[in-house]
Design a protein around this motif. Structure first.
Motif, mmCIF file in Angstrom:
data_model
loop_
_atom_site.group_PDB
_atom_site.id
_atom_site.type_symbol
_atom_site.label_atom_id
_atom_site.label_comp_id
_atom_site.label_asym_id
_atom_site.label_seq_id
_atom_site.Cartn_x
_atom_site.Cartn_y
_atom_site.Cartn_z
ATOM 1 N N UNK A 76 31.807 28.543 37.164
ATOM 2 C CA UNK A 76 30.572 29.326 37.703
ATOM 3 C C UNK A 76 30.494 30.660 38.057
ATOM 4 N N UNK A 77 31.999 31.572 37.900
ATOM 5 C CA UNK A 77 32.070 32.546 37.976
ATOM 6 C C UNK A 77 32.637 33.171 37.365
ATOM 7 N N UNK A 78 32.574 34.821 36.592
ATOM 8 C CA UNK A 78 33.812 35.674 36.270
ATOM 9 C C UNK A 78 33.584 37.188 36.780
ATOM 10 N N UNK A 79 34.664 37.524 36.050
ATOM 11 C CA UNK A 79 34.466 38.946 36.621
ATOM 12 C C UNK A 79 34.228 39.805 34.790
ATOM 13 N N UNK A 80 33.365 40.888 34.229
ATOM 14 C CA UNK A 80 33.926 41.534 32.943
ATOM 15 C C UNK A 80 33.574 42.435 33.342
ATOM 16 N N UNK A 81 35.159 43.162 32.990
ATOM 17 C CA UNK A 81 35.811 44.352 33.667
ATOM 18 C C UNK A 81 36.013 45.428 32.509
ATOM 19 N N UNK A 87 36.122 24.883 35.127
ATOM 20 C CA UNK A 87 36.603 25.409 36.766
ATOM 21 C C UNK A 87 37.008 26.309 37.023
ATOM 22 N N UNK A 88 37.485 26.909 36.084
ATOM 23 C CA UNK A 88 38.195 28.670 36.225
ATOM 24 C C UNK A 88 38.080 29.454 36.918
ATOM 25 N N UNK A 89 38.039 31.015 37.658
ATOM 26 C CA UNK A 89 37.582 31.677 37.808
ATOM 27 C C UNK A 89 38.725 32.843 37.315
ATOM 28 N N UNK A 90 37.502 33.328 36.506
ATOM 29 C CA UNK A 90 37.795 34.362 34.904
ATOM 30 C C UNK A 90 37.462 36.592 34.736
ATOM 31 N N UNK A 91 38.502 36.327 34.836
ATOM 32 C CA UNK A 91 38.259 37.949 35.007
ATOM 33 C C UNK A 91 38.447 38.575 33.163
ATOM 34 N N UNK A 92 37.846 38.912 32.422
ATOM 35 C CA UNK A 92 37.850 39.070 30.826
ATOM 36 C C UNK A 92 37.740 40.945 31.069
ATOM 37 N N UNK A 93 39.182 40.957 30.903
ATOM 38 C CA UNK A 93 39.724 42.522 31.001
ATOM 39 C C UNK A 93 39.236 43.471 29.801
ATOM 40 N N UNK A 94 38.962 44.407 29.512
ATOM 41 C CA UNK A 94 38.459 44.625 28.199
ATOM 42 C C UNK A 94 36.879 43.887 27.725
ATOM 43 N N UNK A 154 40.817 46.777 38.695
ATOM 44 C CA UNK A 154 38.992 45.741 39.181
ATOM 45 C C UNK A 154 39.119 44.846 39.837
ATOM 46 N N UNK A 155 40.147 43.605 39.819
ATOM 47 C CA UNK A 155 40.296 42.766 40.986
ATOM 48 C C UNK A 155 40.743 43.158 41.755
ATOM 49 N N UNK A 156 40.747 41.901 43.073
ATOM 50 C CA UNK A 156 41.427 42.110 44.588
ATOM 51 C C UNK A 156 41.531 40.508 44.560
ATOM 52 N N UNK A 157 41.889 40.377 45.832
ATOM 53 C CA UNK A 157 42.808 38.748 45.569
ATOM 54 C C UNK A 157 41.737 38.248 46.223
ATOM 55 N N UNK A 158 40.720 38.483 46.720
ATOM 56 C CA UNK A 158 39.336 37.754 47.313
ATOM 57 C C UNK A 158 38.979 37.379 46.218
ATOM 58 N N UNK A 159 38.853 37.860 44.896
ATOM 59 C CA UNK A 159 37.820 37.390 43.763
ATOM 60 C C UNK A 159 38.621 35.789 43.774
ATOM 61 N N UNK A 160 40.098 35.539 43.986
ATOM 62 C CA UNK A 160 40.812 34.900 44.313
ATOM 63 C C UNK A 160 40.392 34.058 42.300
ATOM 64 N N UNK A 161 40.844 35.243 41.358
ATOM 65 C CA UNK A 161 41.018 34.321 40.293
ATOM 66 C C UNK A 161 41.848 34.141 39.858
ATOM 67 N N UNK A 162 41.815 33.010 38.982
ATOM 68 C CA UNK A 162 43.315 32.379 38.534
ATOM 69 C C UNK A 162 43.322 31.795 37.357
ATOM 70 N N UNK A 163 42.594 33.173 36.442
ATOM 71 C CA UNK A 163 42.708 32.675 34.750
ATOM 72 C C UNK A 163 41.911 34.052 33.985
ATOM 73 N N UNK A 164 42.478 34.811 33.562
ATOM 74 C CA UNK A 164 43.288 36.588 32.901
ATOM 75 C C UNK A 164 42.681 36.179 31.365
ATOM 76 N N UNK A 165 41.390 36.918 31.309
ATOM 77 C CA UNK A 165 42.214 37.442 29.735
ATOM 78 C C UNK A 165 41.782 38.593 29.036
#
Length: 227
Positions: free
Chosen positions: A39-44, A15-22, A77-88
């Protein structure tokens, strides 16, 4: 999905909120959503071409409503509104990796969990984590397709986590396991260090500080291989 990406996926909390950088074709976010881990992720990505490939794969997987693509450099590419708690961040040099983290840090933008796979400069990454109050809670050293990778998971804590020079150099969790890949890597590195020291000593103008550094590293490596 290759071994390296599978282990990165295993390191992500439920249940992490993930941003995959690169991101690499968004393979990691797609896998995480497919297996119901997130349930939600950013691919950047900083490059438009790879990001377009990621978008195609996300659409093909039917996950456009759960994975967002973002074009830009590092964590901008990530903002506070995204509520990302895990960065890869995987598959780039340790110096670039810590530069990306530093830029976010300078904006007072911190993340609870970092999952990092530097392809060079691992000690510098561990040093950054230590000085920025991240505790390394998991590490893996693996071999795949002729390459050796070190994967690091760290969590934000209240106080600075002090690591010894040995822990920074080899990895605190990797040292506890010291698997076959560990010995393979450091036997190769010992040979490389010995050749480098020989070349440094042959130079007409000797870089004494660099020679001392390599001598110290050789002693550390020999100590671990003979332990």
């Amino acid at each position: 999905m290759n071994l390296r990406l599978r282990i990165l996926a295993q390191m992500v909390d439920q249940e992490a909120r993930v941003a995959d950088i690169g991101t690499d074709h968004a393979y990691l976010p797609i896998q995480l959503v497919k297996e119901g881990k997130v349930d939600y992720a950013i691919a950047s990505d900083v490059a438009a071409g790879p990001l377009q490939n990621a978008e195609k794969d996300i659409v093909a997987a039917g996950l456009k409503d759960k994975i967002e693509t973002r074009l830009g450099s590092g964590l901008e590419t990530v903002s506070a509104q995204d509520r990302i708690d895990t960065v890869v961040i995987a598959g780039m040099g340790g110096k670039l990796m810590t530069n990306i983290l530093d830029e976010a840090w300078s904006e007072n933008f911190h993340f609870a969990t970092l999952i990092l796979e530097p392809n060079v400069g691992e000690p510098g990454v561990r040093e950054w984590l230590s000085t920025h109050k991240y505790q390394i809670i998991d590490e893996k050293i693996i071999s795949e397709a002729g390459h050796i990778y070190e994967l690091i998971k760290a969590q934000k804590v209240e106080s600075t986590i002090r690591l010894t020079d040995r822990q920074i150099f080899f990895g605190p969790k990797i040292l506890k396991e010291k698997n076959q890949v560990f010995y393979q890597k450091w036997q190769d590195q010992l040979a490389y260090h010995q050749r480098l020291l020989s070349n440094l000593n042959k130079a007409q103008e000797k870089d004494r500080a660099h020679i001392r550094q390599i001598e110290d590293e050789i002693k550390m490596i020999e100590g671990e291989l003979n332990d």
